[in-house]
Design a protein around this motif. Structure first.
Motif, short mmCIF file in Angstrom:
data_model
loop_
_atom_site.label_atom_id
_atom_site.label_comp_id
_atom_site.label_asym_id
_atom_site.label_seq_id
_atom_site.Cartn_x
_atom_site.Cartn_y
_atom_site.Cartn_z
N UNK A 100 0.83 -1.19 0.00
CA UNK A 100 0.00 0.00 0.00
C UNK A 100 0.87 1.25 0.00
N UNK A 101 0.28 2.34 0.44
CA UNK A 101 1.02 3.60 0.52
C UNK A 101 0.83 4.21 1.90
N UNK A 102 1.76 5.07 2.26
CA UNK A 102 1.64 5.85 3.49
C UNK A 102 2.01 7.29 3.14
N UNK A 145 -4.94 -0.84 2.42
CA UNK A 145 -4.13 -2.05 2.34
C UNK A 145 -2.72 -1.83 2.87
N UNK A 146 -2.50 -0.73 3.57
CA UNK A 146 -1.17 -0.37 4.02
C UNK A 146 -0.60 -1.31 5.07
N UNK A 188 1.92 -7.15 -3.49
CA UNK A 188 0.93 -7.44 -2.45
C UNK A 188 -0.50 -7.37 -2.95
N UNK A 189 -0.78 -6.59 -3.96
CA UNK A 189 -2.14 -6.48 -4.47
C UNK A 189 -2.50 -7.59 -5.45
N UNK A 190 -1.57 -8.49 -5.74
CA UNK A 190 -1.76 -9.54 -6.73
C UNK A 190 -2.25 -10.83 -6.09
#
Length: 192
Positions: A100-102, A145-146, A188-190
């Motif tokens: 994810x992102x932060x 999703x972080x 991670x999103x896969x």
């Protein structure tokens, strides 16, 4: 040092807050660490991932303790909601973005944080790192999703609430899924 984390993390944790004290971290050391880190975290026996002791919710994140040497503190940190949250920095800390992102915002004065006027703002994605120092006035916001690894230079008193058994089970299940995907070399999103 800590064999769990990439070697450059200790160098960042030992730096002072003066901009002239930023350690040189070669690009080769600061890249390619994500998959191996995920695999090491998955393989840590009795890392606290099976017991709720030491897990807590604070500043918009669930914190799951990981083994750390000496007086360092290391947590697997998962977003609990996606809103900008103040983060009081009690010890030099390094955040390694896993999934994810932060978003990080830093403020010069408390009034700036209350009015939403950051002096510095940046988003970090997977395999990106940032360090913050005690006294820094900042806030963070994670994507839903972080997932990050948070390493702190000392085991300062934690500020937050303990997790219930159900909250802990849900967080560890989510963390395990993300780490398994990353350890296999997929983003991670896969979902495969």
């Amino acid at each position: 040092m800590n064999a769990l984390l990439p070697a450059f993390v200790d160098r960042l944790l030992d730096q002072g807050s003066d901009p002239g004290e930023i350690p040189e971290v070669p690009v080769s050391s600061a890249t390619g660490w994500l998959g191996p880190l995920a695999a090491r975290i998955l393989s840590v026996p009795n890392s606290g991932m099976h017991q709720p002791a030491g897990a807590f919710l604070a500043h918009g994140y669930v914190h799951l303790p990981l083994p750390a040497p000496g007086d360092r503190a290391v947590y697997l940190r998962l977003a609990s909601h996606s809103a900008m949250e103040p983060w009081p920095i009690l010890a030099t800390s390094v955040v390694l973005t896993v999934a994810g992102t932060v978003a990080l915002e830093m403020y010069q004065e408390v009034a700036d944080s209350l009015s939403g006027r950051p002096q510095y703002a940046r988003s970090f994605g997977p395999e990106q790192v940032f360090a913050v120092h005690p006294g820094t006035q900042c806030s963070t916001q994670s994507s839903p999703d972080g997932v990050q690894v948070l390493a702190a230079a000392s085991t300062s008193p934690r500020i937050g609430t303990s997790l219930t058994g159900d909250e802990y089970a849900a967080a560890t299940q989510r963390a395990r899924w993300v780490l398994e995907v990353l350890a296999q070399g997929a983003p991670a999103g896969d979902r495969r």
